[in-house]
Scaffold this motif. Structure first.
Motif, PDB file in Angstrom:
ATOM      1  N   LEU A   1      10.532  28.914 -11.262  1.00  0.00           N
ATOM      2  CA  LEU A   1       9.624  29.318 -10.149  1.00  0.00           C
ATOM      3  C   LEU A   1       8.207  29.502 -10.676  1.00  0.00           C
ATOM      4  N   HIS A   2       7.270  28.649 -10.047  1.00  0.00           N
ATOM      5  CA  HIS A   2       5.955  28.720 -10.509  1.00  0.00           C
ATOM      6  C   HIS A   2       4.902  29.809  -9.573  1.00  0.00           C
ATOM      7  N   VAL A   3       5.569  30.228  -8.527  1.00  0.00           N
ATOM      8  CA  VAL A   3       4.672  31.175  -7.759  1.00  0.00           C
ATOM      9  C   VAL A   3       5.383  32.460  -8.125  1.00  0.00           C
TER      10      VAL A   3
ATOM     11  N   ASP B   1     -11.202  26.503  -7.731  1.00  0.00           N
ATOM     12  CA  ASP B   1      -9.868  26.960  -6.928  1.00  0.00           C
ATOM     13  C   ASP B   1      -9.504  25.903  -5.992  1.00  0.00           C
ATOM     14  N   ARG B   2      -7.936  25.677  -5.729  1.00  0.00           N
ATOM     15  CA  ARG B   2      -7.818  25.014  -4.326  1.00  0.00           C
ATOM     16  C   ARG B   2      -8.212  25.822  -3.378  1.00  0.00           C
ATOM     17  N   MET B   3      -8.662  25.020  -2.444  1.00  0.00           N
ATOM     18  CA  MET B   3      -8.897  25.848  -1.075  1.00  0.00           C
ATOM     19  C   MET B   3      -7.621  26.413  -0.493  1.00  0.00           C
TER      20      MET B   3
ATOM     21  N   PRO C   1     -12.637  16.786  -5.420  1.00  0.00           N
ATOM     22  CA  PRO C   1     -12.351  17.218  -7.041  1.00  0.00           C
ATOM     23  C   PRO C   1     -13.223  16.349  -7.859  1.00  0.00           C
ATOM     24  N   VAL C   2     -13.422  17.039  -8.986  1.00  0.00           N
ATOM     25  CA  VAL C   2     -14.269  16.514 -10.107  1.00  0.00           C
ATOM     26  C   VAL C   2     -13.326  16.224 -11.101  1.00  0.00           C
ATOM     27  N   ASP C   3     -13.744  15.016 -11.895  1.00  0.00           N
ATOM     28  CA  ASP C   3     -12.962  14.654 -12.865  1.00  0.00           C
ATOM     29  C   ASP C   3     -12.788  15.527 -14.102  1.00  0.00           C
TER      30      ASP C   3
ATOM     31  N   ARG D   1      -3.400  36.822  -5.038  1.00  0.00           N
ATOM     32  CA  ARG D   1      -2.232  36.937  -5.569  1.00  0.00           C
ATOM     33  C   ARG D   1      -2.142  35.616  -6.218  1.00  0.00           C
ATOM     34  N   ASP D   2      -1.582  35.462  -7.505  1.00  0.00           N
ATOM     35  CA  ASP D   2      -1.229  33.942  -7.921  1.00  0.00           C
ATOM     36  C   ASP D   2      -0.154  34.044  -9.055  1.00  0.00           C
ATOM     37  N   GLY D   3       0.806  33.064  -8.787  1.00  0.00           N
ATOM     38  CA  GLY D   3       1.731  32.975 -10.018  1.00  0.00           C
ATOM     39  C   GLY D   3       1.319  33.144 -11.443  1.00  0.00           C
ATOM     40  N   MET D   4       0.634  32.425 -11.797  1.00  0.00           N
ATOM     41  CA  MET D   4      -0.261  32.477 -12.956  1.00  0.00           C
ATOM     42  C   MET D   4      -1.756  32.331 -13.003  1.00  0.00           C
ATOM     43  N   ASN D   5      -2.228  31.035 -12.860  1.00  0.00           N
ATOM     44  CA  ASN D   5      -3.707  30.576 -12.646  1.00  0.00           C
ATOM     45  C   ASN D   5      -3.902  30.096 -13.802  1.00  0.00           C
ATOM     46  N   LEU D   6      -3.681  28.596 -13.840  1.00  0.00           N
ATOM     47  CA  LEU D   6      -4.286  27.841 -15.102  1.00  0.00           C
ATOM     48  C   LEU D   6      -5.654  27.641 -15.363  1.00  0.00           C
ATOM     49  N   VAL D   7      -6.296  27.764 -14.276  1.00  0.00           N
ATOM     50  CA  VAL D   7      -7.775  27.729 -14.468  1.00  0.00           C
ATOM     51  C   VAL D   7      -8.350  28.862 -15.458  1.00  0.00           C
TER      52      VAL D   7
ATOM     53  N   LYS E   1      -6.602  30.054 -17.966  1.00  0.00           N
ATOM     54  CA  LYS E   1      -6.282  29.760 -19.346  1.00  0.00           C
ATOM     55  C   LYS E   1      -6.975  28.549 -19.868  1.00  0.00           C
ATOM     56  N   GLU E   2      -7.385  27.719 -18.996  1.00  0.00           N
ATOM     57  CA  GLU E   2      -7.961  26.338 -19.425  1.00  0.00           C
ATOM     58  C   GLU E   2      -9.523  26.716 -19.609  1.00  0.00           C
ATOM     59  N   TYR E   3     -10.300  27.715 -19.188  1.00  0.00           N
ATOM     60  CA  TYR E   3     -11.570  28.112 -19.367  1.00  0.00           C
ATOM     61  C   TYR E   3     -11.481  28.682 -20.628  1.00  0.00           C
TER      62      TYR E   3
HETATM   63  C1  GDG Z   1       0.580  26.852  -8.917  1.00  0.00           C
HETATM   64  C2  GDG Z   1       0.690  28.205  -8.822  1.00  0.00           C
HETATM   65  C3  GDG Z   1       0.504  28.314 -11.417  1.00  0.00           C
HETATM   66  C4  GDG Z   1      -8.381  22.221  -9.737  1.00  0.00           C
HETATM   67  N1  GDG Z   1      -9.431  21.750  -9.330  1.00  0.00           N
HETATM   68  C5  GDG Z   1      -9.789  20.412 -10.128  1.00  0.00           C
HETATM   69  C6  GDG Z   1      -8.582  20.549 -10.981  1.00  0.00           C
HETATM   70  N2  GDG Z   1      -7.807  21.449 -10.966  1.00  0.00           N
HETATM   71  C7  GDG Z   1      -6.565  21.610 -11.816  1.00  0.00           C
HETATM   72  C8  GDG Z   1      -7.135  22.997 -12.488  1.00  0.00           C
HETATM   73  C9  GDG Z   1      -5.632  23.579 -12.716  1.00  0.00           C
HETATM   74  C10 GDG Z   1      -4.903  23.145 -11.573  1.00  0.00           C
HETATM   75  O1  GDG Z   1      -5.495  22.106 -10.751  1.00  0.00           O
HETATM   76  C11 GDG Z   1      -4.613  24.264 -10.706  1.00  0.00           C
HETATM   77  O2  GDG Z   1      -3.757  25.296 -11.127  1.00  0.00           O
HETATM   78  P1  GDG Z   1      -3.575  26.703 -10.876  1.00  0.00           P
HETATM   79  O3  GDG Z   1      -2.578  27.352 -11.906  1.00  0.00           O
HETATM   80  O4  GDG Z   1      -4.968  27.313 -11.058  1.00  0.00           O
HETATM   81  O5  GDG Z   1      -3.131  26.863  -9.312  1.00  0.00           O
HETATM   82  P2  GDG Z   1      -2.131  26.103  -8.150  1.00  0.00           P
HETATM   83  O6  GDG Z   1      -2.575  24.755  -7.921  1.00  0.00           O
HETATM   84  O7  GDG Z   1      -1.898  27.314  -7.064  1.00  0.00           O
HETATM   85  O8  GDG Z   1      -0.565  26.109  -8.904  1.00  0.00           O
HETATM   86  C12 GDG Z   1      -0.040  28.880  -9.995  1.00  0.00           C
HETATM   87  C13 GDG Z   1       0.642  26.964 -11.425  1.00  0.00           C
HETATM   88  O9  GDG Z   1       1.377  26.589 -10.287  1.00  0.00           O
HETATM   89  C14 GDG Z   1       1.392  26.426 -12.761  1.00  0.00           C
HETATM   90  O10 GDG Z   1       2.737  27.172 -12.705  1.00  0.00           O
HETATM   91  O11 GDG Z   1      -0.457  28.795 -12.325  1.00  0.00           O
HETATM   92  O12 GDG Z   1      -0.090  30.187  -9.977  1.00  0.00           O
HETATM   93  O13 GDG Z   1       0.010  28.908  -7.692  1.00  0.00           O
HETATM   94  O14 GDG Z   1      -4.931  22.815 -13.998  1.00  0.00           O
HETATM   95  O15 GDG Z   1      -7.416  22.475 -13.664  1.00  0.00           O
HETATM   96  N3  GDG Z   1      -8.499  19.403 -11.880  1.00  0.00           N
HETATM   97  C15 GDG Z   1      -9.596  18.541 -11.705  1.00  0.00           C
HETATM   98  N4  GDG Z   1     -10.677  18.634 -10.771  1.00  0.00           N
HETATM   99  C16 GDG Z   1     -10.534  19.652  -9.900  1.00  0.00           C
HETATM  100  O16 GDG Z   1     -11.536  19.496  -9.074  1.00  0.00           O
HETATM  101  N5  GDG Z   1      -9.745  17.586 -12.687  1.00  0.00           N
END
Ligand code: GDG
Length: 472
Positions: A161-163, A270-272, A347-349, A369-375, A377-379
Motif C-alpha cells: 500500500l503506497h498511501v 506537488d501533484r495538484m 510538468p517539467v522534464d 498527510r502523505d504515504g511517503m513523499n518521494l519529492v 527524498k529526491e531533493y
Molecule cells: C504516491 C503517494 C508515495 C512531480 N512533478 C513532476 C514530477 N513529479 C514526480 C516527483 C515524484 C513523483 O512525481 C511524486 O511522488 P510523491 O511520492 O511525491 O507523491 P504521489 O504521486 O502522491 O505518490 C506517496 C508514492 O505514491 C510512492 O509510494 O510516496 O505518498 O501519495 O517522483 O519527482 N516529475 C517530473 N516533472 C514534474 O513536473 N518529471
C-alpha cells in the motif's frame, strides 16, 4: 498465453504511449518510482506486468518493454468514473488521508470496484506460472489478493500500500470495511509505508473480523499473513548522478540567473491534490510577505503543481483556489519582472526538475498527510554538496526517516511560518550537518534496498522455496 514466474499488478502499466520523432506511434517505459524500483529484479526474472494502458477502448496488444511482458486490462468509461475516480479516488483516497476532504460513499462505486478488481485478478491469474509470485500494488486493487487466492491458491501473493492506512476511527466509516480487509488478507505479506499503518491494520482486523492479529502477523485459517513497514525509497545514486551532470549544472545556473539571482530560492513540487497542503503553504508565505519577514526581491518561491486526477471535483476546486491565491499574492506583492511566486502547472522534464532541486535553498514539502513523499527524498539525493534545507511535514511518511529535516505541522500556520523562516535563515553549518545525515540514510536505504527487503520478507512468508533474487 506464456506465463511468468513474477507478475506485478498495478492500476497503470509502466508505459506511456508517445509519438516517435518520425511520427510513428510507440510505447515507452515511463520514468519513475515503481518501475525503477523493480527494474533490477525484472531484468533478472522473466516478468510480466498487469495494468491499464490508458484509454477506454479494447485492451491494446502491447510489445514487451525491457523484456517485461505487458498485459493490459481494459476499462470502460463507467469503470473509470466509478472505480478510478469514484471508489478509489473519492472514497478511499480522502479517507486514507485523514479525511482532509469528505469521502463519498456510493453503492454503484463499490460495485465497480469489485468488478474491476475481479478483472485484474483474472488477468493476474492468467499471467502467473504455477507457484509464481504476484505482487499487487496500492489502494485501487485491495480486493485482488483475496480474489486471486481463490482463483490460484498455488501462488505467493504480496500486497503493498503506497498511501497511508488510516486509524480505526476513520476506517470504520467504510460501509464495506470487512470486505476490504478480507481482500487484503488474501496476501502472504502486506507491506505499508509506516509501522503505524501496520498497527492500524492489525487493530482493525481484530476488531472487524475477530481474527487474532499482532503488528507482525495475522492467522487466517491455516495461513499466516505477515504485515510490516517497508518505507519506499528513491534511486539515490541515479538522482545524485543526474544532479552532478554538467547539463543540469548549466541549467541550474541559467534558472537562477533568470530568477534575478535572488538570495534565497524556495521550491515546492506537488501533484495538484488537496492532501499536499498547497493552500496552507501559500497562506503562510503570503503572511510572511505581508509582515516583511520575507521580501520579494531577495526571496523567490517556485511552486510546481502539476494537474492530476483532474476529473475529481475537489481537485478542480483546489486548482481554482490555488490559482486565485497565486494571482492575488502576485498582484499584491510582485513587481514588474519580479513575481512573488513562480507558478507552473505543466510538468517539467526530469532534467529541469533536478536543476530546480539544485537551486532550491529551501525545499518546502508540507503535505497534510502523505504515504511517503518521494519529492522530499529526491531533493535530498540531489544535494550532492550537502547544502539545502528540507522543510518537511510531520505528516509525510518521509518524516519518520528524515528526522534531520526542519519538521513542521502544516495545520499550524504560525508553526509553518516559523519553520519556513528557520529553514531560510539556518546557518550553512547547521544545514550541512542535517543534509549529510539525511543523504547518508538515503544512500543505504535506496529503492533497490526497498524491493529487496520486501521480496525477501515475502519469500519467508510464502510456503514455496525462494528462487527470486534482486541482487546482481
Ligand atoms: C504516491 C503517494 C508515495 C512531480 N512533478 C513532476 C514530477 N513529479 C514526480 C516527483 C515524484 C513523483 O512525481 C511524486 O511522488 P510523491 O511520492 O511525491 O507523491 P504521489 O504521486 O502522491 O505518490 C506517496 C508514492 O505514491 C510512492 O509510494 O510516496 O505518498 O501519495 O517522483 O519527482 N516529475 C517530473 N516533472 C514534474 O513536473 N518529471
Amino acid at each position: 498465453m506464456r506465463q511468468s514466474p513474477l507478475v506485478v499488478v498495478a492500476n497503470r502499466l509502466p508505459i506511456d504511449d508517445s509519438m516517435a520523432p518520425d511520427g510513428a506511434f510507440e510505447w515507452r517505459r515511463s520514468p519513475g518510482g515503481l518501475v525503477s524500483a523493480l527494474h533490477p529484479l525484472l531484468r533478472h526474472t522473466p516478468a510480466a506486468w498487469v495494468g491499464w494502458a490508458g484509454g477506454t477502448g479494447p485492451a491494446p496488444d502491447l510489445p514487451d518493454v525491457d523484456g517485461v511482458r505487458m498485459h493490459s486490462v481494459p476499462l470502460t468509461g463507467d469503470d473509470l468514473r466509478d472505480h478510478y475516480e469514484g471508489f478509489a479516488n473519492s472514497t478511499l483516497w480522502p479517507l486514507y488521508h485523514d479525511s482532509v476532504e469528505q469521502p463519498e460513499h456510493h453503492r454503484r462505486w463499490w460495485e465497480a470496484y469489485q468488478r474491476v478488481n475481479q478483472r485484474f485478478a483474472e488477468a493476474a491469474a492468467a499471467a502467473a506460472e504455477p507457484g509464481g509470485l504476484v505482487w499487487v500494488q496500492d489502494y485501487h486493487l485491495q480486493l485482488v489478493p483475496g480474489l486471486l487466492r481463490q482463483l490460484r491458491p498455488d501462488l505467493r501473493i504480496g500486497f503493498f500500500l503506497h498511501v497511508p492506512f488510516p486509524p480505526p476511527e476513520l476506517f470504520m466509516q467504510l460501509p464495506r470495511r470487512a470486505e476490504l480487509l478480507g481482500g487484503m488478507l488474501g496476501a502472504d505479506l502486506i507491506g505499508f509505508q509506516r509501522a503505524q499503518a501496520a498497527h492500524n491494520f492489525a487493530q482493525l482486523v481484530a476488531k472487524v473480523l475477530g481474527v487474532p492479529a499482532t503488528d507482525r502477523s495475522i492467522s487466517v485459517g491455516d495461513r499466516v499473513v505477515r504485515i510490516g513497514a517497508f518505507p519506499i525509497a528513491v534511486d539515490t545514486a541515479e538522482v545524485a548522478a543526474l544532479a552532478a551532470e554538467p547539463e543540469v549544472a548549466e541549467r541550474a545556473s541559467r534558472l537562477r540567473r533568470d530568477l534575478g539571482d535572488p538570495d534565497r530560492v524556495i521550491l515546492s513540487v506537488d501533484r495538484m491534490d488537496y492532501t499536499k497542503g498547497i493552500e496552507q503553504r501559500l497562506k503562510a508565505y503570503r503572511e510572511l510577505l505581508a509582515s516583511g519577514d520575507v521580501k520579494v526581491h531577495d526571496t523567490v518561491l517556485i511552486q510546481v503543481a502539476v494537474r492530476s486526477r483532474d476529473r475529481v471535483a475537489q481537485n478542480q476546486i483546489l486548482r481554482d483556489r490555488v490559482e486565485h491565491q497565486v494571482g492575488r499574492i502576485n498582484g499584491e506583492f510582485g513587481r514588474v519582472g519580479e513575481p512573488a511566486i513562480h507558478y507552473l502547472s505543466q510538468p517539467v522534464d526530469r532534467t529541469e526538475l533536478v536543476a530546480l532541486y539544485r537551486i532550491a535553498d529551501v525545499m518546502a514539502v508540507t503535505p497534510l498527510r502523505d504515504g511517503m513523499n518521494l519529492v522530499a527524498k529526491e531533493y535530498v539525493a540531489a544535494r550532492v554538496d550537502d547544502t539545502g534545507a528540507l522543510l518537511l511535514s510531520e505528516f509525510a511518511g518521509a518524516a519518520a526517516e528524515l528526522e534531520q529535516a526542519y519538521l513542521v505541522n502544516p495545520h499550524d500556520l504560525e508553526g509553518l511560518k516559523q519553520g519556513l523562516l528557520a529553514a531560510l535563515r539556518a546557518t550553512p553549518d547547521d544545514v550541512a550537518t542535517r543534509m549529510r545525515a539525511m543523504r547518508e540514510h538515503l544512500r543505504h536505504n535506496d529503492i533497490r534496498a526497498w524491493a529487496r527487503s520486501y521480496l525477501s520478507a515475502l519469500d519467508v512468508a510464502g510456503s514455496l522455496p525462494g528462487r527470486l533474487t534482486t541482487t546482481g
